[in-house]
Scaffold this active site. Structure first.
Site, PDB file in Angstrom:
ATOM      1  N   LEU A   1      64.159 -57.321  58.948  1.00  0.00           N
ATOM      2  CA  LEU A   1      63.429 -56.212  58.351  1.00  0.00           C
ATOM      3  C   LEU A   1      62.013 -56.235  58.912  1.00  0.00           C
ATOM      4  O   LEU A   1      61.481 -57.300  59.221  1.00  0.00           O
ATOM      5  CB  LEU A   1      63.373 -56.350  56.827  1.00  0.00           C
ATOM      6  CG  LEU A   1      64.705 -56.382  56.081  1.00  0.00           C
ATOM      7  CD1 LEU A   1      64.463 -56.604  54.578  1.00  0.00           C
ATOM      8  CD2 LEU A   1      65.496 -55.101  56.296  1.00  0.00           C
ATOM      9  N   ASP A   2      61.398 -55.069  59.033  1.00  0.00           N
ATOM     10  CA  ASP A   2      60.006 -55.020  59.471  1.00  0.00           C
ATOM     11  C   ASP A   2      59.135 -55.823  58.517  1.00  0.00           C
ATOM     12  O   ASP A   2      59.473 -55.992  57.331  1.00  0.00           O
ATOM     13  CB  ASP A   2      59.502 -53.570  59.503  1.00  0.00           C
ATOM     14  CG  ASP A   2      60.190 -52.744  60.578  1.00  0.00           C
ATOM     15  OD1 ASP A   2      60.661 -53.335  61.562  1.00  0.00           O
ATOM     16  OD2 ASP A   2      60.248 -51.510  60.420  1.00  0.00           O
ATOM     17  N   LYS A   3      58.028 -56.286  59.011  1.00  0.00           N
ATOM     18  CA  LYS A   3      57.109 -57.101  58.211  1.00  0.00           C
ATOM     19  C   LYS A   3      56.842 -56.486  56.850  1.00  0.00           C
ATOM     20  O   LYS A   3      56.903 -57.165  55.816  1.00  0.00           O
ATOM     21  CB  LYS A   3      55.787 -57.276  58.973  1.00  0.00           C
ATOM     22  CG  LYS A   3      54.691 -57.955  58.157  1.00  0.00           C
ATOM     23  CD  LYS A   3      53.378 -57.988  58.923  1.00  0.00           C
ATOM     24  CE  LYS A   3      52.259 -58.571  58.061  1.00  0.00           C
ATOM     25  NZ  LYS A   3      50.956 -58.571  58.769  1.00  0.00           N
TER      26      LYS A   3
ATOM     27  N   THR B   1      58.495 -54.131  55.217  1.00  0.00           N
ATOM     28  CA  THR B   1      59.655 -53.621  54.497  1.00  0.00           C
ATOM     29  C   THR B   1      60.203 -54.746  53.621  1.00  0.00           C
ATOM     30  O   THR B   1      60.395 -55.866  54.086  1.00  0.00           O
ATOM     31  CB  THR B   1      60.747 -53.145  55.470  1.00  0.00           C
ATOM     32  OG1 THR B   1      60.242 -52.056  56.247  1.00  0.00           O
ATOM     33  CG2 THR B   1      61.988 -52.681  54.716  1.00  0.00           C
TER      34      THR B   1
ATOM     35  N   ARG C   1      62.282 -45.282  59.880  1.00  0.00           N
ATOM     36  CA  ARG C   1      60.918 -44.765  60.002  1.00  0.00           C
ATOM     37  C   ARG C   1      60.828 -43.696  61.084  1.00  0.00           C
ATOM     38  O   ARG C   1      60.229 -42.632  60.886  1.00  0.00           O
ATOM     39  CB  ARG C   1      59.962 -45.917  60.295  1.00  0.00           C
ATOM     40  CG  ARG C   1      59.918 -46.953  59.178  1.00  0.00           C
ATOM     41  CD  ARG C   1      59.263 -48.245  59.631  1.00  0.00           C
ATOM     42  NE  ARG C   1      57.853 -48.051  59.969  1.00  0.00           N
ATOM     43  CZ  ARG C   1      57.088 -48.989  60.501  1.00  0.00           C
ATOM     44  NH1 ARG C   1      57.600 -50.181  60.781  1.00  0.00           N
ATOM     45  NH2 ARG C   1      55.820 -48.745  60.758  1.00  0.00           N
TER      46      ARG C   1
END
Length: 355
Positions: A158-160, A162, A273
């Site tokens: 997961l993105d930082k 998120t 996104r």
């Protein structure tokens, strides 16, 4: 170590590994080149982006003995530059005692609820404080090494900024089994996002390939899959769950924001996104694909003032990995996990519900 300039004049250099300085002198034929481009020619082991960062952010360059931070400077004959890269950091992540919210764990895998703000694996600029550092402490030597030294056990990420559910493999057989499910899209992944406006239609599929956005390596762009060699096929299914601020929108019956459920058929970098921005509904708080403020949200009422204040303190994209479902790679048991969004997301959602 000695390097040679374009006109074969000797250039002094003391080495460029692990923080050793490199000194270079501009020859007559090199004059008027951009500084960062010139340095790349003599230091091909460093990318132009890395050199630019060293000059502008790390202030690692000296020009004629003085710190110099203008990467686009047109160099002049006879100028001397000394670049001192910071020491190379240990690429092997170390265990760190960082709190993890564990949803499930056995000898084969671990499922966690990742906090927003936590980087998944070590990389430049984030060599510590990552999920991998925390997992190494929590799991000891049981983590799979198939993901590489810096990414042991990591099957997906997961993105930082998120939050939400992630699964990590503890050994290679589990890693292979989970990776296979991800590769054939047998994993159930459901996200909740708060977006600008309200998608029309309220239910739909976004089928748009993604690739790195040119020079901006931190951003993904929608591309033609047939024409772009590095394009990755990407499909997101979305469904609008709630609309907010219907009376504040410019168009009658429209709304200024909405809660959207996104189901991933593929799992590409920044997929949700980039896809939601592509259809005109970027995520609230997204620093890369988003917008400043929210159209139609103006001060003047208690509800609007409160929503503006909450949005102003929300420092990330409004995205939460709510559900994750898969088949246990060893036991073949159906596994399903669901988490509520964290406090900051819930607070933002509640403030928009009151508009």
């Amino acid at each position: 170590m000695t390097k040679t300039s374009a006109d074969n004049k000797s250039i002094e250099a003391d080495g460029n590994d692990g923080g050793d300085p490199v000194t270079l002198r501009v020859s007559d034929v090199e004059a008027k080149m951009r500084l960062d481009k010139w340095l790349v020619l003599h230091l091909p082991e460093l990318s132009r982006a890395r050199i630019k960062s060293l000059i502008e952010k790390d202030e690692a360059l000296q020009k004629d003995g003085e710190t110099f931070t203008n990467a686009s400077w047109k160099i002049r004959e006879g100028e001397t530059y000394t670049l001192t890269p910071p020491p190379i950091e240990d690429a092997i992540p170390k265990p760190e005692d960082i709190h993890l919210t564990v949803l499930y764990e056995d000898e084969h895998l671990i499922v966690i609820d990742k906090a927003a703000g936590m980087v998944v694996h070590p990389a430049a600029g984030n060599w510590s404080g990552t999920l991998v550092n925390a997992l190494l402490h929590h799991c000891g030597d049981t983590l799979s090494g198939i993901g590489g030294v810096a990414r042991p056990g990591i099957v997906h990420r997961l993105d930082k900024d998120t939050s939400g559910v992630m699964v990590v493999a503890k050994h290679d057989k589990a890693h292979h089994g989970l990776r296979e499910q991800f590769s054939v899209h047998d994993i159930e992944r459901v996200y909740h996002a708060i977006v600008h406006g309200a998608p029309r239609p309220g239910v739909g599929t976004i089928d748009a390939a993604l690739a790195r956005a040119g020079a901006d390596r931190k951003k993904m762009s929608i591309v033609d899959e047939e024409e772009h060699s590095s394009a990755r096929h990407a499909i997101t299914h979305y469904k609008m769950l709630e609309k907010f601020g219907t009376g504040l929108a410019k168009i009658e019956g429209d709304s200024i924001a909405s809660l959207v459920e996104c189901r991933l058929e593929t799992g590409r970098t920044h997929q949700i996104r980039a896809h939601m921005a592509h259809i005109g509904h970027p995520l609230l708080g997204d620093p890369v694909y988003g917008r400043t403020g929210v159209a139609g949200l103006k001060p003047g009422t208690p509800a609007s003032d409160a929503a503006i204040a909450v949005l102003g303190s929300f420092r990330r994209q409004a995205l939460h990995a709510r559900q994750l479902g898969f088949i246990h790679p060893i036991t073949d048991e159906e596994m399903f996990f669901e988490t509520d969004p964290p406090e900051d997301f819930a607070r933002l959602l509640e403030s928009f519900r009151k508009l």
